[in-house]
Design an enzyme around this catalytic site. Structure first.
Site, short mmCIF file in Angstrom:
data_model
loop_
_atom_site.label_atom_id
_atom_site.label_comp_id
_atom_site.label_asym_id
_atom_site.label_seq_id
_atom_site.Cartn_x
_atom_site.Cartn_y
_atom_site.Cartn_z
N ASP A 184 1.55 -15.35 13.27
CA ASP A 184 2.49 -14.37 12.72
C ASP A 184 3.29 -15.05 11.62
OD1 ASP A 184 3.71 -11.91 12.44
OD2 ASP A 184 4.38 -11.78 14.51
N LYS A 233 0.53 -2.37 18.72
CA LYS A 233 1.98 -2.57 18.77
C LYS A 233 2.67 -1.32 18.27
CE LYS A 233 5.67 -5.43 16.75
NZ LYS A 233 5.97 -6.58 15.86
N SER A 238 13.12 -12.71 18.14
CA SER A 238 13.48 -12.85 19.55
C SER A 238 12.33 -13.36 20.39
CB SER A 238 13.95 -11.51 20.11
OG SER A 238 12.88 -10.57 20.09
N GLU A 284 36.71 -17.43 -1.40
CA GLU A 284 35.82 -17.47 -2.55
C GLU A 284 35.32 -18.90 -2.78
OE1 GLU A 284 37.76 -15.68 -5.89
OE2 GLU A 284 37.98 -13.73 -4.90
#
Length: 354
Positions: free
Chosen positions: A257, A232, A262, A67
């Protein structure tokens, strides 16, 4: 149900009390208070330098059981407080952990009688999960918005979310949206010369973003700029679709974009543009996650250079790629100017139109 209604009523009552005791016009320049939690401290220091206002002191403490706690070490009573924390996951601290730390710190600031608390999240976790794509899917972006509201956050500021309409609709508090478009336009305008240029969206969903960049770049260059987009399709994480709508042959293609994860979408678009005769291919995305095989994707000969901002530092990439294939643009002056305008009652619309 009754308890939930009382909780929400309590938030509204506290806000009404604050509005009765002070107005936004009472915010003075020296009432600004800027914090950056430890994981975002390097970014926060650059924002503070651009703003000309030092970071306020705070404490973050870890406990043996995992914590933690965070608290301001300065008096925030009646002050206009901004907390910088970019909510991306990195080694040693997940996006979930960063989110919880930010929420708890905002709660502590409100308990310490801060007049207003604004969460400045250059990257906002879970903003891509903004709709149900499968039965019983979560709408995580809305749940994150409810968490910010639950700790009585007054305002949220972020940079280039995936879906602007979904972001704005998820929050019931002011949700400000900054755009890195001006940074990209300035970089390209200084380097393109008289080359014929086309701005390419890697999918149909990003056409509005690409059109906004195309319009701004055409004004900066003083000549027309073309537009195109890729088809796409995504299923079970597999991306397909090779068709390009628009003319790219003999032109310099700029793929735009909001995020590189990735890099497979980016590589697919770059190869398609090259196959259709594009002379050079650049890419620009506000957030560079560079997960998985992104290092290999960026080495693709189809791509000349990739631009990202420092909202997420490129810690997953080898140093050899930085400055050669990948260039990181400084977004902190933009964030600093937005904070200054929010504090003084200035216009963010005019900021994004500059």
């Amino acid at each position: 149900m009754w308890a939930g209604a009382c909780f929400k009523s309590g938030i509204l009552f506290r806000r009404c009390q604050r509005l009765q005791t002070r107005g936004d016009s009472s915010m003075t320049e020296d009432a600004l208070c800027l914090f950056a939690l430890d994981a975002s401290r390097a970014y926060g220091k650059r924002v503070a330098a651009a703003l000309g206002s030092p970071l306020c002191s705070h404490e973050e403490r870890e406990f043996e059981d995992g914590e933690h706690k965070a608290r301001p070490l300065e008096n925030v009573r009646g002050r206009d407080v901004y907390v910088i924390h970019s909510l991306y996951g990195e080694p040693g601290i997940s996006a979930n952990d960063k989110l919880v730390r930010l929420l708890f710190f905002i709660g502590a600031l409100k308990d310490a009688s801060a007049a207003r608390v604004t969460a400045v999240c250059p990257y906002l976790a879970y903003s891509r999960k903004d709709r149900r794509t499968k039965p019983r899917d979560p709408v995580s972006s809305r749940y994150v918005a409810q968490l910010f509201e639950a700790v009585d956050t007054d305002r949220v500021v972020t940079l280039d979310v995936h879906n602007l309409a979904a972001y704005q609709n998820a929050f019931r508090i002011p949700a400000e949206h900054l755009e890195a478009r001006g940074l990209f336009v300035a970089w390209f305008a200084a380097r393109l010369g008289n080359e014929p240029v086309v701005v390419v969206s890697p999918d149909a969903g990003g056409v509005k973003r690409a059109d906004a960049l195309r319009d701004a770049l055409a004004r900066a260059l003083g000549r027309p700029v073309g537009s195109a987009f890729m088809e796409k399709r995504r299923s079970e994480g597999v991306v397909s679709g090779e068709a390009v709508v628009g003319e790219v042959g003999g032109m310099t293609a700029l793929i735009i974009d909001d995020l590189i994860s990735s890099g497979t979408t980016l590589a697919r678009a770059a190869r398609a543009c090259k196959a259709l005769g594009a002379r050079r291919v650049f890419a620009a995305a506000t957030h560079g996650m560079f997960a998985g095989a992104a290092e290999r994707v960026l080495a693709d000969a189809a791509l000349e250079k990739v631009l990202v901002t420092d909202a997420i530092p490129p810690f997953r990439l080898p140093p050899a790629l930085l400055g050669q294939r990948v260039e990181v643009l400084d977004s902190t002056p933009l964030v600093a100017e937005a904070i200054s305008r929010l504090h003084s009652g200035g216009s963010l619309v005019e900021l994004l139109q500059d």
